[in-house]
Motif scaffolding. Structure first.
Motif, short mmCIF file in Angstrom:
data_model
loop_
_atom_site.label_atom_id
_atom_site.label_comp_id
_atom_site.label_asym_id
_atom_site.label_seq_id
_atom_site.Cartn_x
_atom_site.Cartn_y
_atom_site.Cartn_z
N ASP A 116 4.66 -11.93 13.57
CA ASP A 116 3.87 -11.27 11.65
C ASP A 116 3.16 -9.92 12.01
O ASP A 116 3.48 -9.16 11.91
CB ASP A 116 2.72 -12.49 11.55
CG ASP A 116 4.02 -13.93 10.97
OD1 ASP A 116 5.22 -13.42 10.45
OD2 ASP A 116 3.97 -14.98 10.89
N ARG A 117 2.09 -10.07 13.37
CA ARG A 117 1.42 -8.89 13.09
C ARG A 117 1.59 -7.46 13.96
O ARG A 117 1.36 -6.95 12.95
CB ARG A 117 0.46 -9.16 14.03
CG ARG A 117 -0.56 -10.37 14.49
CD ARG A 117 -1.65 -10.96 14.86
NE ARG A 117 -2.36 -10.07 16.08
CZ ARG A 117 -2.90 -10.23 17.11
NH1 ARG A 117 -2.30 -11.16 17.58
NH2 ARG A 117 -3.58 -9.63 17.51
N ALA A 118 3.19 -7.72 14.79
CA ALA A 118 3.53 -7.02 14.90
C ALA A 118 5.05 -6.09 13.38
O ALA A 118 4.52 -5.24 13.09
CB ALA A 118 4.79 -6.51 15.71
N ASN A 119 5.30 -6.82 12.81
CA ASN A 119 5.72 -6.54 11.06
C ASN A 119 4.58 -6.08 10.76
O ASN A 119 5.13 -4.88 9.15
CB ASN A 119 7.10 -8.06 10.75
CG ASN A 119 7.23 -7.20 10.11
OD1 ASN A 119 8.53 -7.44 10.46
ND2 ASN A 119 6.98 -7.46 8.58
N ALA A 120 4.01 -6.36 10.47
CA ALA A 120 2.31 -5.53 10.01
C ALA A 120 2.91 -4.55 10.08
O ALA A 120 2.04 -3.61 9.22
CB ALA A 120 1.39 -6.11 9.20
N ILE A 121 2.20 -3.48 11.31
CA ILE A 121 2.42 -2.65 11.67
C ILE A 121 4.14 -1.65 11.42
O ILE A 121 3.83 -0.54 10.74
CB ILE A 121 2.26 -2.51 13.23
CG1 ILE A 121 0.69 -3.34 13.33
CG2 ILE A 121 1.85 -1.74 13.71
CD1 ILE A 121 0.12 -3.64 14.67
N ILE A 122 5.10 -2.28 12.10
CA ILE A 122 6.28 -1.54 12.11
C ILE A 122 6.72 -1.47 10.72
O ILE A 122 7.42 -0.03 10.67
CB ILE A 122 7.01 -2.20 13.00
CG1 ILE A 122 8.02 -1.18 13.43
CG2 ILE A 122 7.74 -3.42 12.78
CD1 ILE A 122 8.93 -1.23 14.56
N GLU A 123 6.41 -2.08 10.46
CA GLU A 123 7.48 -2.27 8.52
C GLU A 123 6.75 -1.09 7.69
O GLU A 123 7.51 0.05 7.59
CB GLU A 123 7.17 -3.65 7.72
CG GLU A 123 8.08 -3.17 6.15
CD GLU A 123 9.76 -3.28 6.71
OE1 GLU A 123 10.11 -3.05 5.85
OE2 GLU A 123 9.89 -3.43 8.13
N PRO A 124 5.91 -0.87 7.67
CA PRO A 124 5.60 0.79 6.34
C PRO A 124 5.88 1.53 7.44
O PRO A 124 5.84 2.92 6.98
CB PRO A 124 3.59 0.59 7.30
CG PRO A 124 3.60 -0.86 6.90
CD PRO A 124 4.86 -1.31 7.60
N VAL A 125 5.98 1.76 8.79
CA VAL A 125 6.46 2.96 9.43
C VAL A 125 7.73 3.08 9.30
O VAL A 125 8.67 4.38 9.35
CB VAL A 125 6.21 2.99 11.19
CG1 VAL A 125 6.92 3.46 11.42
CG2 VAL A 125 5.06 2.33 10.78
N LYS A 126 8.19 1.84 8.59
CA LYS A 126 9.88 2.06 9.29
C LYS A 126 10.03 2.61 7.41
O LYS A 126 11.62 3.68 7.28
CB LYS A 126 11.21 0.74 8.77
CG LYS A 126 11.83 0.79 8.83
CD LYS A 126 12.29 -0.27 8.88
CE LYS A 126 12.59 -1.44 7.34
NZ LYS A 126 12.98 -2.57 6.18
N GLN A 127 9.63 2.09 6.81
CA GLN A 127 9.31 2.77 4.99
C GLN A 127 9.55 3.61 4.65
O GLN A 127 9.96 4.23 4.28
CB GLN A 127 8.54 1.96 4.61
CG GLN A 127 9.20 0.20 4.10
CD GLN A 127 10.69 0.11 3.50
OE1 GLN A 127 10.66 1.00 3.14
NE2 GLN A 127 10.84 -0.84 4.06
#
Length: 341
Positions: A320-331
């Motif tokens: 969950d913590r990793a996804n919060a960082i990487i998802e905006p970068v992917k977008q």
């Protein structure tokens, strides 16, 4: 704070070489960096993995992280497949990276050997997934050993080309974090071969999950030679052990090197202390040190192995913590490429 990313594949029992070469450094780095540590299960399946073992092996690596001292409240610990953006960014990078870059990857050539036409496509594009691991978190630094330097260069090239192609600075170019020469940990049965989980005899390696008695027995049975231990005169002017000297007595220098690494001491200090002694006395000292350093880790891994729910909770929280960082970068990357979001 600067950020690091690194990971370990869940491909079987971790051993002393994995600890001294990587995991021990992960523990030390978490105090100076925002640290993200992954169990890279997507990388693992680029070669065949027994399905029934993948989940237990993933928990085993996680247990080793925790037992070694990585704090899941301070660092992020998760398994790669729980965060879809790794695979999604890897595809975007497959479309940015060049075939020529992949063709130069020596690790693919080594793993595929003479049967590269039968190797998985995933093994071939492995560097793009590794680039996604690193760049997706905008990591500033990556701890690397000799076998990963080329993959980090691929990630750096990918970041530079993406930023150039789309005329915006989406990805920082990560810097290698060189931690000095890692201990060269060889088989306890054959000092000319690297310690490996694939070697037939379990006595050839010290597994991180071994208990104190098992560690002691393996060291007692380790191959030696009949000569007395050498002194610091064998070292070069910089205090290093020359390669040609190592191969003159591989079993001897393997055990001495393990002692130096576990004690966090220089070759000079260790050779000075034990010069002229026989292996019987030296093995007693090495056994005491190894049990002191590794025994508690094996005990903690045994406790964690009996509590898979706790491991799964830590991995889910980390994801969950990793996804919060990487998802905006992917977008951000997809927007730069012109995707409709």
């Amino acid at each position: 704070m600067q950020r690091i990313f690194s990971g370990v594949q869940p491909t079987g029992a971790l051993h002393l070489g994995n600890y001294l070469g990587a995991i021990r450094n992960f523990v030390r780095l978490q105090d100076d960096f925002e640290a993200i540590y992954c169990v890279v299960d997507l990388h693992a399946v680029t070669v065949w993995q027994e399905p029934a073992q993948l989940a237990p092996n993933t928990r085993e690596v996680t247990a080793a992280y925790l037992a070694a001292g990585i704090d899941p409240r301070q660092s992020i610990i998760f398994n790669q497949s729980r965060v879809p953006a790794h695979a999604e960014l890897a595809w975007l990078f497959n479309c940015v990276a060049r075939i020529g870059w992949l063709n130069r990857m020596t690790q693919f050539k080594e793993k595929a050997g003479k049967h590269k036409e039968k190797a998985s496509a995933g093994l071939y594009v492995y560097p793009a997934l590794m680039a996604a691991d690193i760049l997706g978190y905008k990591a500033t630094h990556v701890p690397v050993g000799e076998d990963q330097k080329q993959h980090l260069e691929f990630a750096r090239n990918t970041a530079e080309k993406f930023n150039y192609d789309y005329d915006r600075e989406v990805f920082p170019v990560p810097e290698p974090l060189i931690l000095g020469a890692a201990a060269r940990v060889m088989s306890l049965r054959d000092g000319t071969k690297k310690m490996s989980k694939s070697e037939g005899s379990d006595n050839a390696r010290i597994n991180l999950a071994d208990d104190a008695d098992t560690i002691a027995n393996k060291i007692r049975r380790a191959t030696t030679d009949p000569e007395a231990l050498p002194g610091p005169a064998v070292l070069d002017a910089d205090g290093n052990l020359p390669t040609e000297t190592r191969w003159e007595r591989p079993a001897c220098y393997n055990l001495l090197g393990i002692y130096a690494a576990l004690a966090d001491e220089s070759w000079h200090a260790v050779l000075t202390r034990f010069e002229g002694q026989g292996f019987a006395d030296f093995k007693t000292h090495l056994t005491e040190l190894a049990v002191e350093k590794l025994g508690p880790m094996g005990a903690e891994m045994a406790r964690l192995r009996n509590d898979p729910t706790e491991i799964d909770r830590i991995l889910a929280d980390g994801a969950d913590r990793a996804n919060a960082i990487i998802e905006p970068v992917k977008q951000e990357a997809m927007e730069a490429m012109g995707f409709l979001n």
